[in-house]
Design a protein around this motif. Structure first.
Motif, mmCIF file in Angstrom:
data_model
loop_
_atom_site.group_PDB
_atom_site.id
_atom_site.type_symbol
_atom_site.label_atom_id
_atom_site.label_comp_id
_atom_site.label_asym_id
_atom_site.label_seq_id
_atom_site.Cartn_x
_atom_site.Cartn_y
_atom_site.Cartn_z
ATOM 1 N N VAL A 140 25.212 30.243 38.811
ATOM 2 C CA VAL A 140 26.559 30.623 38.371
ATOM 3 C C VAL A 140 26.640 32.117 38.090
ATOM 4 N N PHE A 141 25.670 32.653 37.353
ATOM 5 C CA PHE A 141 25.731 34.070 36.997
ATOM 6 C C PHE A 141 25.480 34.975 38.204
ATOM 7 N N ALA A 142 24.604 34.565 39.115
ATOM 8 C CA ALA A 142 24.369 35.365 40.323
ATOM 9 C C ALA A 142 25.623 35.410 41.191
ATOM 10 N N THR A 143 26.310 34.279 41.302
ATOM 11 C CA THR A 143 27.543 34.231 42.087
ATOM 12 C C THR A 143 28.627 35.059 41.428
ATOM 13 N N ARG A 144 28.720 34.941 40.110
ATOM 14 C CA ARG A 144 29.703 35.744 39.375
ATOM 15 C C ARG A 144 29.485 37.230 39.592
ATOM 16 N N ALA A 145 28.236 37.659 39.567
ATOM 17 C CA ALA A 145 27.946 39.085 39.737
ATOM 18 C C ALA A 145 28.506 39.586 41.064
ATOM 19 N N SER A 146 28.293 38.837 42.124
ATOM 20 C CA SER A 146 28.775 39.248 43.443
ATOM 21 C C SER A 146 30.300 39.295 43.481
ATOM 22 N N LEU A 147 30.934 38.261 42.926
ATOM 23 C CA LEU A 147 32.397 38.195 42.985
ATOM 24 C C LEU A 147 33.063 39.229 42.077
ATOM 25 N N GLU A 148 32.480 39.467 40.904
ATOM 26 C CA GLU A 148 33.126 40.405 39.989
ATOM 27 C C GLU A 148 32.917 41.855 40.421
ATOM 28 N N VAL A 149 31.834 42.136 41.126
ATOM 29 C CA VAL A 149 31.681 43.467 41.720
ATOM 30 C C VAL A 149 32.766 43.661 42.777
ATOM 31 N N LEU A 150 33.005 42.634 43.580
ATOM 32 C CA LEU A 150 34.077 42.683 44.575
ATOM 33 C C LEU A 150 35.432 42.857 43.897
ATOM 34 N N LEU A 151 35.634 42.135 42.789
ATOM 35 C CA LEU A 151 36.889 42.229 42.041
ATOM 36 C C LEU A 151 37.133 43.655 41.559
ATOM 37 N N LEU A 152 36.107 44.281 40.997
ATOM 38 C CA LEU A 152 36.277 45.655 40.500
ATOM 39 C C LEU A 152 36.624 46.609 41.637
ATOM 40 N N GLY A 153 36.065 46.373 42.809
ATOM 41 C CA GLY A 153 36.409 47.206 43.956
ATOM 42 C C GLY A 153 37.868 47.071 44.346
ATOM 43 N N ARG A 154 38.441 45.891 44.093
ATOM 44 C CA ARG A 154 39.846 45.646 44.432
ATOM 45 C C ARG A 154 40.801 46.262 43.421
ATOM 46 N N ILE A 155 40.445 46.183 42.135
ATOM 47 C CA ILE A 155 41.407 46.577 41.095
ATOM 48 C C ILE A 155 41.076 47.894 40.419
ATOM 49 N N GLY A 156 39.839 48.366 40.581
ATOM 50 C CA GLY A 156 39.348 49.478 39.777
ATOM 51 C C GLY A 156 40.163 50.747 39.829
ATOM 52 N N HIS A 157 40.760 51.062 40.990
ATOM 53 C CA HIS A 157 41.482 52.328 41.131
ATOM 54 C C HIS A 157 42.969 52.198 40.801
ATOM 55 N N SER A 158 43.400 51.010 40.407
ATOM 56 C CA SER A 158 44.834 50.812 40.171
ATOM 57 C C SER A 158 45.147 50.318 38.766
ATOM 58 N N LEU A 159 44.171 50.334 37.876
ATOM 59 C CA LEU A 159 44.412 49.856 36.519
ATOM 60 C C LEU A 159 45.334 50.798 35.759
ATOM 61 N N THR A 160 46.234 50.213 34.980
ATOM 62 C CA THR A 160 47.173 51.005 34.202
ATOM 63 C C THR A 160 46.587 51.336 32.829
ATOM 64 N N VAL A 161 47.244 52.247 32.137
ATOM 65 C CA VAL A 161 46.826 52.595 30.772
ATOM 66 C C VAL A 161 46.876 51.362 29.878
ATOM 67 N N ASP A 162 47.924 50.557 30.043
ATOM 68 C CA ASP A 162 48.064 49.350 29.229
ATOM 69 C C ASP A 162 46.933 48.355 29.509
ATOM 70 N N GLN A 163 46.549 48.227 30.758
ATOM 71 C CA GLN A 163 45.465 47.302 31.102
ATOM 72 C C GLN A 163 44.130 47.769 30.518
ATOM 73 N N ILE A 164 43.868 49.047 30.604
ATOM 74 C CA ILE A 164 42.660 49.588 29.972
ATOM 75 C C ILE A 164 42.705 49.336 28.469
ATOM 76 N N GLY A 165 43.887 49.473 27.887
ATOM 77 C CA GLY A 165 44.051 49.229 26.456
ATOM 78 C C GLY A 165 43.739 47.787 26.080
ATOM 79 N N LEU A 166 44.157 46.844 26.914
ATOM 80 C CA LEU A 166 43.866 45.434 26.656
ATOM 81 C C LEU A 166 42.360 45.168 26.697
#
Length: 237
Positions: free
Chosen positions: A88-114
């Motif tokens: 489970v954790f190995a699979t999560r690592a792969s998927l969440e790295v992919l997730l950060l690549g998708r959202i990382g450059h578009s996060l808003t100030v409010d999202q960072i605040g959350l």
């Protein structure tokens, strides 16, 4: 008549969602340890809802991997094994790295605040039952910043399942708990600085490190009455 039927269905749907959230919190905070039986009649009485609502909530929790629902047998809180935990954790690592690549450059100030608010709450909860739940919510927040779809759904399901893995092992060692919160902090700082690659590197190490620390689950069933354990989780209607 149709309007009344629709109103009833809407009310039942809201009830299912509230009970699902309440039971999920109780499971992840070990008020309901792994292998705990979940009789529909007892849960319905504890929450003051119909068995239909309880059945719907349990079905959704089964879809999240938190509950085992079996025909003609007692529903129980799931008990993931050690081999599954590592996977489970190995699979999560792969998927969440992919997730950060998708959202990382578009996060808003409010999202960072959350995300920062979650880190503060998580740090304050170290050593308390809600720590695992809050740690998982950090990752659920990240998933929620991605549009609905397969990636988001899979990450959410794995977060719930891995949170159960951690809850089934009992409280984390203090140094491990502080390490996890500090890694969350580093992920947020990297995202805030626009360094998505660094955030992804920390995320990968963070999840694989947690996966390497999992041990055999504990089945320490509580002798306290089920209704009493659920009292503080009962939603306010």
């Amino acid at each position: 008549m149709a309007s009344a039927d629709n109103t009833t269905k809407s009310r039942d749907g809201q009830g299912v969602d509230r009970i699902r959230q309440a039971l999920r919190a109780a499971i992840l905070e070990r008020a309901l340890p792994p292998a705990t039986r979940l009789p529909e009649a007892t849960l319905a009485e504890a929450f003051g809802v119909s068995r239909t609502v309880i059945r719907g909530a349990l079905a959704q929790l089964a879809g999240e991997g938190l509950v085992e629902v079996r025909a003609n047998r007692s529903n129980t809180v799931a008990m993931p094994g050690e081999a599954e935990a590592e996977e489970v954790f190995a699979t999560r690592a792969s998927l969440e790295v992919l997730l950060l690549g998708r959202i990382g450059h578009s996060l808003t100030v409010d999202q960072i605040g959350l995300l920062r608010e979650n880190v503060v709450l998580h740090r304050a909860a170290i050593g308390k039952p809600e720590a695992i739940r809050l740690g998982g919510e950090f990752h659920l927040l990240l998933a929620s910043f991605n549009p609905p779809g397969v990636l988001r759904r899979y990450v959410e399901e794995l977060v719930f399942r891995s949170s159960l893995v951690l809850a089934s092992r009992g409280p984390a060692r203090a140094e491990d708990a502080h390490s996890s919160v500090n890694e969350h902090q580093r992920i947020v700082d990297a995202l805030d600085a626009g360094d998505v690659a660094e955030a992804a590197n920390v995320m990968d190490r963070h999840l694989r490190s947690i996966g390497s620390r999992v041990s055999e689950p504990r089945s320490d069933r509580s002798t306290t009455d089920l209704s009493e354990r659920l009292m503080r989780y009962r939603p306010a209607y």
